[in-house]
Design a protein around this motif. Structure first.
Motif: not given
Length: 273
Positions: A199-204
């Protein structure tokens, strides 16, 4: 299943819960290595005592071994620890008794030949290059015994060489034996991905987390990002996913997409809006 007077099915509910977490450990007594058992009492129960049962590995049934005080949750047996094939392994179970003398079902079963509880007997650890004191030799999040059973390597964290550790692939429902099968990376600015493994908070962040191959599932709405791929990766960027990541019937808007290296395949994404 039992049928009585036309009614099929039967539920047996004991009057006392079973102990849990029974494990066997070796302990030293003089020059001998013997077997110690430890368990957890049944939750919320008043226990008046325990009963210990055991069987050698080639015996068809369990025999009563001893009664144990309710104040004890560790028991040192006189049975030799089975470090190799010269001493036959034993299976153990423990039950609980309440004040009326009613007995619970068995606890889980344990055996006295696997000191790190990884599913591989001590005497076989050397065959696989694993350690007797480490249940996860390669540190990939999967027990050594589970890896042997699944056909993955217990001494290499990334069996198929796709850049994703076997534990991540197993939890992410991809195939740790197929380098073209990779786990999805979920992107939500709130950091809420309904328990998904990656789970990530940004596409980057999702692109940085990706290995040679990456599949990003981005939550619907607006991701206020200027997305850049500057590494030789192959990224499948899929927008419009709902908050539970079960369907992507909508779209995700980003500010821009720049590719200086690598390849990006886009679906459900609006760019420059």
């Amino acid at each position: 299943t039992v049928t009585v007077d036309g009614i099929t099915g039967m539920t047996v509910t004991p009057e006392v819960g079973s102990p849990t977490g029974l494990t066997a450990e070796p302990y030293v007594s003089g020059e001998a290595l013997l077997t110690r058992l430890t368990w957890t009492p049944p939750s919320g129960e008043t226990v008046s005592g325990y009963r210990l049962y055991g069987a050698e590995a080639d015996e068809p049934y369990y025999s009563f071994l001893t009664d144990i005080s309710s104040t004890v949750t560790t028991w040192d047996t006189t049975h030799p620890w089975s470090s190799d094939g010269t001493v036959m392994a034993r299976y153990y179970a423990v039950s609980a008794l309440n004040g009326s003398g009613h007995e619970s079902f068995f606890s889980n079963i344990t055996r006295n030949d696997d000191r790190d509880h990884d599913g591989i007997p001590d005497g076989e650890e050397g065959t696989y290059g694993t350690g007797m004191e480490n249940p996860d030799t390669d540190g990939d999040g999967v027990l050594d015994g589970a890896e042997v059973n699944a056909g993955t390597s217990p001494v290499s964290p990334d069996t198929d060489g796709d850049g994703y550790w076997d534990g991540i692939e197993t939890e992410g429902k991809s195939d740790p034996l197929d380098d073209l099968s990779i786990p999805s990376i979920h992107v939500n600015p709130d950091g809420l991905c309904c328990g998904k493994v990656i789970c990530c908070t940004s596409i980057a962040e999702g692109i940085a987390t990706s290995q040679t191959w990456g599949r990003l599932k981005v939550i619907e709405g607006t991701a206020d990002e200027a997305v850049l791929l500057a590494d030789p990766k192959y990224i499948y960027l899929q927008g419009g996913w709902d908050t539970e990541f079960t369907a992507n019937a909508s779209r995700t808007a980003i500010r821009s997409l720049t590719i200086s290296k690598g390849t990006v395949i886009v679906e459900g994404l609006s760019i420059g809006q």
